[in-house]
Design an enzyme around this catalytic site. Structure first.
Site, PDB file in Angstrom:
ATOM      1  N   SER A  75      42.481  10.905 -52.857  1.00 61.92           N
ATOM      2  CA  SER A  75      41.209  11.386 -52.290  1.00 61.92           C
ATOM      3  C   SER A  75      40.970  10.846 -50.879  1.00 61.92           C
ATOM      4  CB  SER A  75      40.037  10.987 -53.198  1.00 61.92           C
ATOM      5  OG  SER A  75      40.049   9.595 -53.446  1.00 61.92           O
ATOM      6  N   HIS A  79       6.181  43.488 -49.478  1.00 68.42           N
ATOM      7  CA  HIS A  79       7.209  44.533 -49.652  1.00 68.42           C
ATOM      8  C   HIS A  79       7.801  44.945 -48.304  1.00 68.42           C
ATOM      9  CE1 HIS A  79       5.506  45.240 -53.751  1.00 68.42           C
ATOM     10  NE2 HIS A  79       4.393  44.958 -53.107  1.00 68.42           N
ATOM     11  N   SER A 110      28.425  40.050 -27.368  1.00 64.44           N
ATOM     12  CA  SER A 110      29.459  40.812 -28.055  1.00 64.44           C
ATOM     13  C   SER A 110      30.643  40.974 -27.111  1.00 64.44           C
ATOM     14  CB  SER A 110      28.893  42.185 -28.425  1.00 64.44           C
ATOM     15  OG  SER A 110      29.937  43.142 -28.517  1.00 64.44           O
ATOM     16  N   LYS A 135      24.515  43.400 -25.873  1.00 67.66           N
ATOM     17  CA  LYS A 135      24.138  42.675 -27.082  1.00 67.66           C
ATOM     18  C   LYS A 135      23.739  41.218 -26.843  1.00 67.66           C
ATOM     19  CE  LYS A 135      24.235  43.869 -30.840  1.00 67.66           C
ATOM     20  NZ  LYS A 135      25.342  44.046 -31.802  1.00 67.66           N
ATOM     21  N   ASN A 162      23.072  38.477 -29.764  1.00 68.47           N
ATOM     22  CA  ASN A 162      23.041  38.363 -31.226  1.00 68.47           C
ATOM     23  C   ASN A 162      22.442  37.039 -31.701  1.00 68.47           C
ATOM     24  OD1 ASN A 162      24.291  40.876 -31.497  1.00 68.47           O
ATOM     25  ND2 ASN A 162      26.330  39.957 -31.311  1.00 68.47           N
ATOM     26  N   GLU A 183      21.720  33.772 -38.307  1.00 68.75           N
ATOM     27  CA  GLU A 183      22.627  34.493 -39.209  1.00 68.75           C
ATOM     28  C   GLU A 183      23.553  33.525 -39.943  1.00 68.75           C
ATOM     29  OE1 GLU A 183      24.042  38.629 -37.568  1.00 68.75           O
ATOM     30  OE2 GLU A 183      23.832  37.243 -35.896  1.00 68.75           O
ATOM     31  N   GLN A 243      36.009  12.642 -59.199  1.00 69.69           N
ATOM     32  CA  GLN A 243      36.416  12.537 -57.792  1.00 69.69           C
ATOM     33  C   GLN A 243      36.052  13.824 -57.026  1.00 69.69           C
ATOM     34  OE1 GLN A 243      40.092  10.387 -56.686  1.00 69.69           O
ATOM     35  NE2 GLN A 243      40.885  12.394 -56.146  1.00 69.69           N
ATOM     36  N   LYS A 263      32.871  14.633 -54.221  1.00 70.15           N
ATOM     37  CA  LYS A 263      32.709  14.241 -52.818  1.00 70.15           C
ATOM     38  C   LYS A 263      32.745  15.366 -51.797  1.00 70.15           C
ATOM     39  CE  LYS A 263      34.335   9.817 -53.972  1.00 70.15           C
ATOM     40  NZ  LYS A 263      34.523  10.358 -55.353  1.00 70.15           N
TER      41      LYS A 263
HETATM   42  N1  ARG Z   1      38.841   7.951 -55.906  1.00 77.27           N
HETATM   43  C1  ARG Z   1      38.175   7.776 -57.155  1.00 77.27           C
HETATM   44  C2  ARG Z   1      36.954   8.713 -57.211  1.00 77.27           C
HETATM   45  O1  ARG Z   1      36.538   9.111 -56.198  1.00 77.27           O
HETATM   46  C3  ARG Z   1      37.700   6.377 -57.306  1.00 77.27           C
HETATM   47  C4  ARG Z   1      37.523   5.947 -58.717  1.00 77.27           C
HETATM   48  C5  ARG Z   1      38.862   5.842 -59.370  1.00 77.27           C
HETATM   49  N2  ARG Z   1      38.777   5.322 -60.673  1.00 77.27           N
HETATM   50  C6  ARG Z   1      39.780   5.425 -61.524  1.00 77.27           C
HETATM   51  N3  ARG Z   1      39.595   4.931 -62.687  1.00 77.27           N
HETATM   52  N4  ARG Z   1      40.908   6.003 -61.211  1.00 77.27           N
HETATM   53  O2  ARG Z   1      36.452   9.033 -58.240  1.00 77.27           O
END
Ligand code: ARG
Length: 471
Positions: free
Chosen positions: A23, A156, A277, A283, A285, A290, A322, A325
């Site tokens: 991650s 309306h 445009s 134009k 815009n 939007e 995970q 995020k």
């Molecule tokens: N990168 C993991 C997450 O965002 C951190 C927690 C990892 N925990 C684990 N038991 N592997 O969730």
């Protein structure tokens, strides 16, 4: 150095698995919070006598060095080290040697990542209150300038009754006020410390969770260790609040787009907020509203994404989590962009008062008022409604508006009409007749602006107070 958790393994992780499960490419955004949490944790390990104080000092200095290296872009995060927590711990151990390995005593990445997210989101929530307040300020500025601007009000999307343009804008001030209050309320659920929950059950070390909470400015600690590591409600709540804000912005966007069309020409957005445009030279815009309208979709998507991830997850931590995020970071960025652009776009918007007036003069939005006029002369409302319906039909068939009719023409529909009808039909009169609390009469709208300005000052104070607390 091999994997920090590599002891029980006999084989290297498959390359694709490593990439799939890492991650770091997105959670590197939590570097500051991760270090902030670690500094508080290791300080507590020292005060509780779990790690010798000289080691605590070495670890803290090491963490500060890692922090400044990260800020300078001197640390290269690697997918092999999985996530921000492992990358930082590895960098710490490289910095201070094996003593750095004491940092993770009495802690798991499960309570660590949850803590990082709480720290991250409480800052964002305070910033969003500030940005919403700025947008309210821009709307209030335009409202004050348009206390004498009358515009058709719609239901309306058909002209209904004339209103002050200020009154229309103040509706958005109320909507954004609810958004502010929702964010402020969510702060108390965000500002709770998960750390100390360990992997799921607590820890065998004699830690002091309340000490860590106090250091990090949390108002309390999670009651239950399983809940502490599996709760993502606070993120869902944020995504839901963000969705509501975007929904409000999207409604305003829709109106901006309509109002700036040639058909309406009620407002003109500043050149700085529009684009042209590539083929049609004439134009201009309204791209910003939007895109805000369009990006509302991804913010809703992020909310539904996380709700779906959490659905059916058994307690406690699962790797699925995970996935909390990217949607959250994306929503933060999307909302920041929209709010940062909206305040200046609203305050620089030119209001075409003449054109609005022209629209009001050429419609039947004063029809309710002559129905009410007949009611005041003793006719039951339902009959008055019928009479005016016929009068309007007559106007449409003869290409006239209500103010154009002669008194004799009125008398075809009711003998109750007298010459005072013309005063009743004037747009100013129609607007000012709605003199109820929350209505569109000038005095009411001006009082509403004053009340909103007072509330805005309270939000300013809240922001000042919580901005420092959330850092
Ligand atoms: N990168 C993991 C997450 O965002 C951190 C927690 C990892 N925990 C684990 N038991 N592997 O969730």
């Amino acid at each position: 150095m091999s994997k920090l958790w590599g002891g029980r393994f006999t084989k290297k992780t498959d390359q694709l698995v490593e990439e799939y499960t890492a991650s770091i490419l997105f959670d590197k955004e939590l570097a500051e919070e991760d270090i902030q949490g670690s500094l508080a944790h290791v300080t507590m390990l020292g005060t509780c006598g779990i790690v010798p104080l000289e080691d605590v000092d070495k670890i803290k200095n090491g963490l500060l060095k890692v922090q400044s290296k990260i800020r300078q872009g001197e640390i290269e995060f690697t997918v092999g080290d999985e996530d921000i927590h492992m990358n930082i711990e590895k960098a710490l151990i490289e910095e201070v040697g094996p003593v750095g390995g004491k940092l993770h005593t009495g802690r798991s990445r499960n309570d660590q990542v949850a803590t990082d997210m709480h720290l991250y989101l409480r800052k964002r929530v305070v910033e969003f209150v500030g940005l919403l307040n700025k947008l309210q300020e821009a709307l209030l500025g335009q409202a004050s300038q348009n206390l004498d601007t009358i515009v058709p009000g719609y239901t309306h999307l058909q002209r209904a009754q004339p209103i002050l343009f200020a009154h229309h804008l103040m509706a958005y001030v109320s909507m954004f006020q609810r958004d502010i209050e929702r964010l402020q309320d969510s702060y108390k659920r965000i500002n709770v410390l998960p750390l100390g929950a360990g992997a799921l059950a607590g820890t065998t070390f004699p830690i002091d969770r309340h000490f860590v909470a106090q250091q990090l400015g949390f108002d309390g600690v999670y009651e239950n260790s399983l809940d502490a590591v599996s709760d993502r409600d606070f993120i869902i709540e944020f995504l839901s609040n963000a969705s509501m804000i975007m929904m409000h912005l999207s409604r305003l966007s829709e109106e901006m787009i309509l109002w700036s069309s040639t058909e309406f020409r009620f407002v003109e957005l500043d050149d700085a907020f529009c684009t042209g445009s590539s083929i049609m030279p004439q134009k201009k815009n309204p791209d910003v509203p939007e895109l805000v309208r369009g990006k509302t979709g991804r913010v809703y998507g992020n909310l539904f994404g996380l709700l779906t991830v959490l659905k059916s997850l058994p307690l406690a931590y699962n790797k699925d989590m995970q996935e909390d995020k990217e949607g959250m970071f994306d929503t933060v960025r999307t909302l920041q962009g929209a709010l940062q652009l909206y305040a200046p776009m609203v305050s620089t918007m030119k209001v075409n008062k003449d054109r609005m007036r022209q629209a009001v003069n050429q419609d039947f939005s004063n029809a309710t008022d002559i129905a009410d006029y007949l009611v005041n002369k003793g006719l039951p409302f339902r009959q008055a409604h019928e009479v005016i319906g016929k009068t309007v039909l007559y106007c449409i068939q003869n290409g006239k508006f209500l103010l154009d009719l002669k008194i004799e023409e009125y008398h075809q529909f009711s003998e109750l009409f007298e010459s005072d009808i013309y005063a009743v039909l004037q747009p100013e009169q129609v607007v000012n007749a709605r003199n109820v609390y929350g209505g569109t009469a000038t005095g009411q709208v001006s009082a509403a602006i004053s009340r909103a300005e007072a509330v805005k000052l309270q939000t300013d104070e809240w922001f000042e107070q919580f901005y420092n607390k959330s850092k």
